[in-house]
Design a protein around this motif. Structure first.
Motif, PDB file in Angstrom:
ATOM      1  N   MET A  99       0.833  -1.204   0.000  1.00 16.07           N
ATOM      2  CA  MET A  99       0.000   0.000   0.000  1.00 16.07           C
ATOM      3  C   MET A  99       0.864   1.249   0.000  1.00 16.07           C
ATOM      4  O   MET A  99       0.618   2.191  -0.771  1.00 16.07           O
ATOM      5  CB  MET A  99      -0.929  -0.005   1.221  1.00 16.07           C
ATOM      6  N   PHE A 100       1.905   1.250   0.840  1.00 18.59           N
ATOM      7  CA  PHE A 100       2.759   2.433   0.900  1.00 18.59           C
ATOM      8  C   PHE A 100       3.577   2.589  -0.379  1.00 18.59           C
ATOM      9  O   PHE A 100       3.744   3.707  -0.881  1.00 18.59           O
ATOM     10  CB  PHE A 100       3.694   2.362   2.111  1.00 18.59           C
ATOM     11  N   ALA A 101       4.077   1.482  -0.929  1.00 13.91           N
ATOM     12  CA  ALA A 101       4.855   1.541  -2.166  1.00 13.91           C
ATOM     13  C   ALA A 101       4.000   2.102  -3.310  1.00 13.91           C
ATOM     14  O   ALA A 101       4.454   2.959  -4.077  1.00 13.91           O
ATOM     15  CB  ALA A 101       5.384   0.156  -2.528  1.00 13.91           C
ATOM     16  N   ASN A 102       2.752   1.642  -3.404  1.00 15.98           N
ATOM     17  CA  ASN A 102       1.848   2.151  -4.440  1.00 15.98           C
ATOM     18  C   ASN A 102       1.517   3.621  -4.212  1.00 15.98           C
ATOM     19  O   ASN A 102       1.406   4.405  -5.154  1.00 15.98           O
ATOM     20  CB  ASN A 102       0.552   1.334  -4.454  1.00 15.98           C
ATOM     21  N   TRP A 103       1.358   3.975  -2.950  1.00  8.41           N
ATOM     22  CA  TRP A 103       1.078   5.369  -2.578  1.00  8.41           C
ATOM     23  C   TRP A 103       2.246   6.260  -2.986  1.00  8.41           C
ATOM     24  O   TRP A 103       2.057   7.357  -3.514  1.00  8.41           O
ATOM     25  CB  TRP A 103       0.853   5.419  -1.071  1.00  8.41           C
ATOM     26  N   MET A 104       3.457   5.767  -2.769  1.00  5.88           N
ATOM     27  CA  MET A 104       4.643   6.531  -3.143  1.00  5.88           C
ATOM     28  C   MET A 104       4.759   6.691  -4.660  1.00  5.88           C
ATOM     29  O   MET A 104       5.158   7.751  -5.156  1.00  5.88           O
ATOM     30  CB  MET A 104       5.889   5.834  -2.594  1.00  5.88           C
ATOM     31  N   LYS A 105       4.403   5.653  -5.400  1.00  2.00           N
ATOM     32  CA  LYS A 105       4.447   5.743  -6.857  1.00  2.00           C
ATOM     33  C   LYS A 105       3.492   6.826  -7.350  1.00  2.00           C
ATOM     34  O   LYS A 105       3.835   7.626  -8.222  1.00  2.00           O
ATOM     35  CB  LYS A 105       4.082   4.395  -7.481  1.00  2.00           C
ATOM     36  N   ARG A 106       2.285   6.830  -6.789  1.00  3.02           N
ATOM     37  CA  ARG A 106       1.315   7.848  -7.194  1.00  3.02           C
ATOM     38  C   ARG A 106       1.770   9.233  -6.762  1.00  3.02           C
ATOM     39  O   ARG A 106       1.643  10.209  -7.501  1.00  3.02           O
ATOM     40  CB  ARG A 106      -0.058   7.523  -6.607  1.00  3.02           C
ATOM     41  N   THR A 107       2.312   9.323  -5.565  1.00  2.00           N
ATOM     42  CA  THR A 107       2.796  10.604  -5.066  1.00  2.00           C
ATOM     43  C   THR A 107       3.914  11.143  -5.943  1.00  2.00           C
ATOM     44  O   THR A 107       3.978  12.339  -6.238  1.00  2.00           O
ATOM     45  CB  THR A 107       3.303  10.461  -3.616  1.00  2.00           C
ATOM     46  N   SER A 108       4.807  10.258  -6.377  1.00  2.00           N
ATOM     47  CA  SER A 108       5.893  10.662  -7.256  1.00  2.00           C
ATOM     48  C   SER A 108       5.356  11.266  -8.546  1.00  2.00           C
ATOM     49  O   SER A 108       5.847  12.284  -9.026  1.00  2.00           O
ATOM     50  CB  SER A 108       6.780   9.453  -7.577  1.00  2.00           C
ATOM     51  N   ALA A 109       4.313  10.646  -9.097  1.00  2.00           N
ATOM     52  CA  ALA A 109       3.716  11.157 -10.328  1.00  2.00           C
ATOM     53  C   ALA A 109       3.024  12.492 -10.092  1.00  2.00           C
ATOM     54  O   ALA A 109       2.953  13.340 -10.993  1.00  2.00           O
ATOM     55  CB  ALA A 109       2.720  10.134 -10.879  1.00  2.00           C
ATOM     56  N   GLU A 110       2.508  12.691  -8.875  1.00  2.00           N
ATOM     57  CA  GLU A 110       1.757  13.912  -8.583  1.00  2.00           C
ATOM     58  C   GLU A 110       2.641  15.085  -8.166  1.00  2.00           C
ATOM     59  O   GLU A 110       2.138  16.192  -7.968  1.00  2.00           O
ATOM     60  CB  GLU A 110       0.733  13.637  -7.478  1.00  2.00           C
TER      61      GLU A 110
END
Length: 229
Positions: A99-110
């Motif tokens: 969950m955190f890894a996916n959250w970080m991926k999205r955050t990186s894109a944002e």
């Protein structure tokens, strides 16, 4: 009986109308990521989609309904990118890590576009109403999912049972908020790696023995995200 059925013309029109509405919401979401929910207007979205104001208005009826639709679409995409893929992992620490890894991926894109949850909180924190309610509901659903993943990690014996689950969820959420501030606003290099390290430090503090993923702290996917320019 025939009178109760939709005519062929109506049946064909419904999907087209839904497609048009989806196009409008997609454009509005992209615009809101850049200028915030408050910056959205029927006119701005009409110009972006090359539609008439009346055409956009016919699908939503008000600027407020357009904003709410954007919040709901953002939440749906967030779930598809962050939450649902993590459910493929077994209950416990592996799922929490996913969950955190996916959250970080999205955050990186944002970092280059913006997060509706964060910008919306700033815009509507003291403005009661349906838009604020929609934002609060979406964020609360995600925070509850993070808390549940932490509690499941405790139940599985991966994290200490006496650890304060709500405190852990608070600190993890705080990492994402700090990352947006450091990376998007201040443009501090290495912010993504520091947020990832912060997550590892939180887990290491309460991990039980060789919990799943504990030995791979230096291999978290978040560290392979793009460098902030």
């Amino acid at each position: 009986m025939a009178a109760s059925l939709a005519s062929p013309k109506t049946a064909r029109a419904a999907p087209k109308g839904q497609q048009t509405k989806a196009v409008i919401v997609d454009a509005a979401l992209a615009l809101a990521a850049q200028i915030g929910l408050e910056g959205l207007s029927i006119g701005a979205v009409a110009e972006l989609t090359k539609m008439s104001k009346s055409g956009v208005f016919a699908h939503f009826g008000s600027r407020e309904e357009l904003q709410i639709s954007v919040v709901r679409e953002y939440h749906a995409r967030f779930e598809q990118e962050v939450f649902f893929p993590a459910l493929k992992q077994p209950r416990g620490l592996l799922r929490l890590r996913a969950m955190f890894a996916n959250w970080m991926k999205r955050t990186s894109a944002e970092i280059d576009s913006g997060c509706i949850y964060i910008s919306g909180a700033s815009e509507f924190d003291d403005r009661p109403g349906p838009v604020r309610d929609a934002l609060v509901e979406s964020v609360s659903i995600w925070q509850a999912a993070v808390l549940r993943a932490i509690e499941q990690s405790q139940a599985e014996g991966h994290l200490r049972a006496d650890a304060d689950a709500r405190q852990l969820a608070f600190e993890i959420h705080g990492l994402i908020l700090a990352l947006h501030y450091e990376a998007r606003f201040l443009r501090v290099p290495g912010s993504i790696a520091r947020a990832s390290m912060g997550f590892d430090n939180i887990l290491a503090r309460v991990a039980v023995g060789e919990a799943p993923g504990h030995a791979a702290l230096d291999k978290t996917p978040a560290r392979r995200l793009k460098t902030v320019r």
